[in-house]
Design a protein around this motif. Structure first.
Motif, PDB file in Angstrom:
ATOM      1  N   GLN A 122       1.183   4.248  -2.917  1.00 46.27           N
ATOM      2  CA  GLN A 122       0.944   5.644  -2.569  1.00 46.27           C
ATOM      3  C   GLN A 122       2.150   6.512  -2.897  1.00 46.27           C
ATOM      4  O   GLN A 122       2.014   7.619  -3.442  1.00 46.27           O
ATOM      5  N   GLN A 134     -10.965  -2.295   1.131  1.00 49.45           N
ATOM      6  CA  GLN A 134     -10.403  -1.203   1.925  1.00 49.45           C
ATOM      7  C   GLN A 134      -8.973  -0.892   1.489  1.00 49.45           C
ATOM      8  O   GLN A 134      -8.579   0.283   1.377  1.00 49.45           O
ATOM      9  N   TYR A 135      -8.204  -1.939   1.229  1.00 51.07           N
ATOM     10  CA  TYR A 135      -6.818  -1.768   0.766  1.00 51.07           C
ATOM     11  C   TYR A 135      -6.768  -1.000  -0.557  1.00 51.07           C
ATOM     12  O   TYR A 135      -5.973  -0.066  -0.722  1.00 51.07           O
ATOM     13  N   LYS A 171      -9.004   1.043  -1.781  1.00 51.39           N
ATOM     14  CA  LYS A 171      -9.435   2.428  -1.581  1.00 51.39           C
ATOM     15  C   LYS A 171      -8.309   3.268  -0.999  1.00 51.39           C
ATOM     16  O   LYS A 171      -8.077   4.413  -1.408  1.00 51.39           O
ATOM     17  N   GLU A 172      -7.583   2.714  -0.049  1.00 53.17           N
ATOM     18  CA  GLU A 172      -6.520   3.469   0.614  1.00 53.17           C
ATOM     19  C   GLU A 172      -5.270   3.577  -0.259  1.00 53.17           C
ATOM     20  O   GLU A 172      -4.641   4.639  -0.330  1.00 53.17           O
ATOM     21  N   LYS A 182       0.833  -1.210   0.000  1.00 53.70           N
ATOM     22  CA  LYS A 182       0.000   0.000   0.000  1.00 53.70           C
ATOM     23  C   LYS A 182       0.866   1.257   0.000  1.00 53.70           C
ATOM     24  O   LYS A 182       0.626   2.196  -0.783  1.00 53.70           O
TER      25      LYS A 182
END
Length: 455
Positions: free
Chosen positions: A329, A359-360, A362-363, A325
Motif C-alpha cells: 500500500q 481478502q489480502y 483486495k486490501e 500488505k
C-alpha cells in the motif's frame, strides 16, 4: 580444443511463453563465457532461445567442439536430455565431452550422469568449469576438482563442494556480445512497446523459504560493489539502450548500506535506467522507497506467497502478512508499481486460507500479481516434507518437478479452479465498469462452483 556453451530452451516450442513473450538472456552462461575469456580460453555461446533444436545441432556440427557445456533447469530438463542423447549417438557432432550445470543437477546427479552427462558442475560454474576444462585437456585427475560429479564404473563420484566466490568484484561482466541481444530487445518492443534486459548484483539468499531452491548459490549473501553495478548499467545504456532493467536478485534491498551506495553511484555515473526488482516487505521503509524511486525503480515485487499467516508460517517465510500488505500500500502511494506472488495448494492450506488470500489481495491492491500451484523441487525443505505423500511421480526423463503431485487438502483439479477463482474475484474488485465487474464476478462464481465440486 573448442568449447560450446549452450542451453536447451526454444522459445517457439513454448506455448505459454509465446503468449507472454518476455524472454531474457541466459546470464549464467554469459558469466561463464566471460570468465573463460578472461582466462584466455576460447569458447562459443549458442543461445538457443530464438532458434530450433535442428539449428543448434548444425552449429555444433560446424564447430566440432571437444566440450559441450549445457545449462539445465527443471523446465528445460527434457530438452537437455534429448540434446545429450543426440550428442552421444551422432558421430557427426564430434563426440564431445558433455558437462551440465545449473540448479537441477545438484540433487539429481546419478540420473543426469546416467542420461548421458560426462560431468556435472555443482554450484557456481565459473571457477569449476575452467578447472574441469583444463583437466579434460590434459586428461588429469578429476578427483582433485572441487564441485563436480562423474561416474566411475557406474558409481557416482561426487567431489568436495567448492567454496563460493567471495569477491564478486573479480567477475567480469557477462559476455552479452556473444548472443543476439537485438532479438530480445526487438521481441520485447514488438509485444510490449518497451524493451527489457536483466542484471544480477548478488548471489545467494540468506532466507529460509521452504519451497525455494538454493542449489547453485546457497544461503549466502555476496554482492557486487555498487559502483561496478552502476558501471554495467551505464554500459547497457550506451550499447543497447534498454527501456527497463529487471534485477534478478532474490532480495534487492537486503542491504540498506549497499542500496545507498547504489543510489549514489547511478546518479553520479548518469546510469539511471528504469528498473524493477524483488524484495521482502520488512526490508522496505520510507527512506528505502525514496532511494529506490530516485535511482529509477518503477516496480517492486514484494513477496507474500499467501494471505494466510498460517500458511506463511508453514513456509518459514518469517514475515507478517500485515507488514506485507502495508508495504504494498505504501509503495502504491508513492507512485511505484507493485507486484506480489501467490502460491496455492501449499500443504495444510484450506478454504479459509484461500479466502484470506483473496481478502489480502483486495486490501493490499498490488498493481500485478501472479499465482502458481505449489510444486516440490527436489532438495528443498518442502520436497523433504512431502516426499512420503507423493501421489504422482512421472518418468524422470520425460517430465519436470512441476508434474509431481502430492496429497494436499483437496484434489489437484480443485486448485485449477481455485486459481481462476482468486484471479477473477480479485480483479473484479479493481473494475469500475459495471459490465466488466459483472463478467468477472460470474467467472469467479463459476470457479467457486468448480472448487466445491472437486473439493
Amino acid at each position: 580444443m573448442s568449447i560450446v556453451l549452450t542451453h536447451a530452451y526454444y522459445l517457439y516450442e513454448d506455448d505459454k511463453e509465446q503468449k507472454i513473450m518476455r524472454p531474457y538472456a541466459p546470464l549464467g552462461l554469459l558469466y561463464v563465457s566471460s570468465y573463460l575469456n578472461k582466462n584466455n580460453v576460447e569458447n562459443h555461446v549458442y543461445d538457443s532461445t530464438f532458434y530450433s533444436f535442428k539449428e543448434q545441432l548444425i552449429f555444433i556440427e560446424k564447430q566440432q567442439p571437444k566440450v559441450v557445456a549445457i545449462y539445465t533447469n527443471l523446465m528445460t530438463k527434457t530438452n537437455v536430455i534429448k540434446l545429450m542423447k543426440e550428442l552421444k549417438l551422432n558421430s557427426k557432432l564430434g563426440q564431445p565431452k558433455i558437462i551440465l550445470g545449473g540448479p537441477d543437477v545438484t540433487y539429481n546427479c546419478e540420473k543426469y550422469l546416467k542420461a548421458g552427462a560426462d560431468f556435472l558442475v555443482i554450484g557456481e560454474g565459473e571457477q569449476t568449469f575452467l578447472e574441469l576444462y583444463k583437466t579434460i585437456q590434459k586428461e588429469g585427475d578429476y578427483n582433485s576438482i572441487q564441485g563436480i560429479a562423474f561416474l566411475v564404473k557406474e558409481k557416482v563420484i561426487k567431489t568436495n563442494a567448492r567454496v563460493k566466490i567471495k569477491e564478486l568484484k573479480d567477475l567480469p561482466l557477462p559476455n552479452r556480445e556473444a548472443i543476439p541481444v537485438h532479438k530480445y530487445l526487438e521481441t520485447w518492443k514488438k509485444h510490449h512497446g518497451q524493451s527489457s534486459m536483466t542484471v544480477s548484483t548478488q548471489r545467494g539468499c540468506p532466507y529460509t523459504c521452504k519451497w525455494c531452491s538454493t542449489a547453485v548459490y546457497g544461503q549466502s549473501y555476496r554482492r557486487r560493489p555498487a559502483d561496478l553495478v552502476a558501471n554495467e548499467l551505464k554500459v547497457l545504456k550506451i550499447n543497447y539502450k534498454p527501456d527497463s532493467i529487471w534485477f534478478v536478485d532474490d532480495v534487492f534491498t537486503v542491504s540498506h548500506k549497499w542500496l545507498k551506495s547504489f543510489h549514489q553511484e547511478v546518479l553520479k555515473q548518469d546510469a539511471v535506467i528504469p528498473f524493477e526488482c524483488i524484495t521482502r516487505a520488512e526490508r522496505l521503509n520510507d527512506d528505502v522507497l525514496k532511494l529506490l524511486k530516485e535511482a529509477g525503480c518503477f516496480r517492486i515485487w514484494i513477496g507474500a506467497e499467501s494471505g494466510s499467516q498460517k500458511i506463511i508460517d508453514a513456509m518459514d517465510r518469517r514475515v507478517d502478512v500485515n507488514v506485507v500488505k502495508s508495504a504494498i500500500q505504501k509503495t502504491n502511494s508513492l507512485g511505484i508499481e507493485t507486484g506480489t506472488f501467490i502460491m496455492l495448494g501449499y500443504p495444510g492450506e484450506d478454504m479459509s486460507d484461500i479466502s484470506n488470500t483473496v481478502q489480502y489481495l483486495k486490501e493490499a491492491n498490488p498493481t500485478h500479481f501472479t499465482i502458481t500451484v505449489a510444486y516440490p523441487i527436489k532438495g528443498t525443505s518442502l520436497y523433504n516434507e512431502i516426499e512420503n505423500k507423493i501421489t504422482k511421480q512421472p518418468n524422470w526423463e520425460t517430465s519436470t518437478d512441476r508434474d509431481i503431485d502430492f496429497k494436499r487438502t483437496y484434489t489437484r483439479k480443485f486448485y485449477d479452479y481455485a486459481v481462476r477463482y482468486v484471479v477473477n474475484e480479485v480483479n473484479s474488485a479493481k473494475k469500475r465498469s459495471l459490465v466488466s465487474y459483472s463478467k468477472l464476478k460470474i467467472k469467479s462464481m463459476l470457479a467457486k462452483v468448480g472448487m466445491l465440486y472437486y473439493k
